[in-house]
Design an enzyme around this catalytic site. Structure first.
Site: not given
Ligand SMILES: *[C@@H]1O[C@H](CO)[C@@H](O)[C@H](O)[C@H]1NC(C)=O
Ligand SMILES: *[C@@H]1O[C@H](CO)[C@@H](O)[C@H](O)[C@H]1NC(C)=O
Ligand SMILES: *[C@@H]1O[C@H](CO)[C@@H](O)[C@H](O)[C@H]1NC(C)=O
Length: 330
Positions: A48, A169, A203
């Protein structure tokens, strides 16, 4: 014999290392961003912060939205890029209340929003439940960004052409979401993994859901000039691993070694996100999933329209969207 095995191991790591270094996608965009405003969640650190630096170096006004005080990172960005137009605001994605406060503040203080980068995420959060009654990993990685994006859609439309980038992801392929969406909100922790209390499936589920939501948001916004795409940024050594692996233990050091071999630098890992946020080549591209600055195959469940519709509607209900806050196809 031992020597041969050692040589094979060394060659294996070398090949993996070189493969990962040579296949990094590099974005080619040189678009000027003066006059544009971007929000980068989780912009205080890791990928980020790198995204913030690259956008800032092109003259973009940036709001670093993070749950921790980001003044130090802000000064670093200003110092390194010479762009003084950097702000920090508090945003805790594990709280729907915080997200609503943040969005309300943005709508009052910012006349426009050209780029929304949903970057923030956590690796694993163990069995914590947020005060909204949701698994913390699922809320921070998925439900939070979903709500935030909905609350900022009007501003993005007003500023069109504008872009939404979601961080999915490669682990979007490693999921066990059932078509019934059983335990979607509060999955149980996996016990099989070598990493104790691993939330690897959770996740993966959060990242698959992110990819699907990004696609659907893009579809609903077709014709408005707002695009939505998701990406696999690439494994990268950030502090996501320290928190995922509960501190500095054996698994952490092993992961560090593996990361050294396989992972990208933070600059490389930021490339696909910046590509989607700025490149002219993708100005008309929406509802796509990218790896290394190129479109990539989607997981099987993301191509099942009935499942995607159910997931989206379930999410709208879980995050408590009012009718007027839902994105409707124009
Ligand atoms: C800016 O960076 C330089 C070199 O990295 C450093 O010496 C200087 O103290 C920094 N200035 C501020 C205001 O942070
Ligand atoms: C997904 O995996 C978790 C952990 O192993 C398990 O608790 C959960 O029931 C699984 N979900 C489905 C739908 O199989
Ligand atoms: C995007 O669409 C606009 C309007 O149709 C067109 O002028 C522009 O060339 C397109 N951009 C790309 C990169 O295809």
């Amino acid at each position: 014999m031992l020597l041969v095995v050692l040589q094979i191991i060394v060659i294996f790591f070398l090949v993996v290392y070189l493969y990962n270094r040579l296949t990094c996608g590099v974005m080619e965009s040189i678009t000027c961003l003066a006059g544009k405003t971007a929000i980068v969640t989780g912009g205080n650190s890791g990928i980020g912060l790198q995204v913030v630096k690259i956008l800032a170096s092109r003259g973009c006004r940036i709001i670093i939205a993070d749950k921790v005080d980001s003044e130090k990172s802000k000064r670093e960005v200003i110092n390194e890029t010479g762009n003084p137009n950097i702000l920090t605001k508090h945003l805790d994605l594990s709280s729907f209340e915080s997200i609503r406060e943040f969005a309300a503040d943005i709508k009052i203080t910012e006349p426009k929003l050209d780029i929304l980068v949903n970057n923030a995420g956590v690796g694993a959060f163990y069995d914590q439940t947020t005060k909204d009654g949701i698994n913390a990993l699922m809320q921070i990685n998925y439900f939070g960004p979903f709500l935030l994006t909905h609350l900022l859609t009007d501003l993005l439309k007003k500023s069109s052409p504008s872009r939404i980038v979601f961080t999915s992801s490669c682990l979007a392929f490693t999921t066990n979401l059932s078509e019934s969406l059983e335990n979607f909100k509060n999955p149980e922790t996996s016990k099989w993994s070598i990493i104790p209390n691993s939330l690897i499936y959770t996740y993966g589920n959060s990242k698959l859901a992110t990819l699907i939501a990004s696609d659907e948001i893009g579809n609903r916004l077709k014709g408005t000039g707002v695009t939505s795409n998701s990406c696999h940024p690439g494994a990268c050594r950030t502090n996501i691993f320290v928190t995922s692996l509960k501190g500095y233990n054996f698994f952490f050091y092993f992961t560090e070694f593996w990361n050294f071999i396989t992972s990208k630098t933070v600059w490389n890992a930021a490339q696909t996100t910046v590509h989607l946020a700025t490149s002219k080549n993708v100005e008309n591209i929406t509802s796509n999933y990218f790896w290394d600055c190129k479109p990539f195959y989607k997981p099987f469940l993301a191509k099942n329209p009935a499942f995607c519709a159910k997931l989206f509607e379930t999410t709208e209900n879980i995050v408590g969207l009012k009718e007027s806050e839902k994105i409707v196809k124009s």
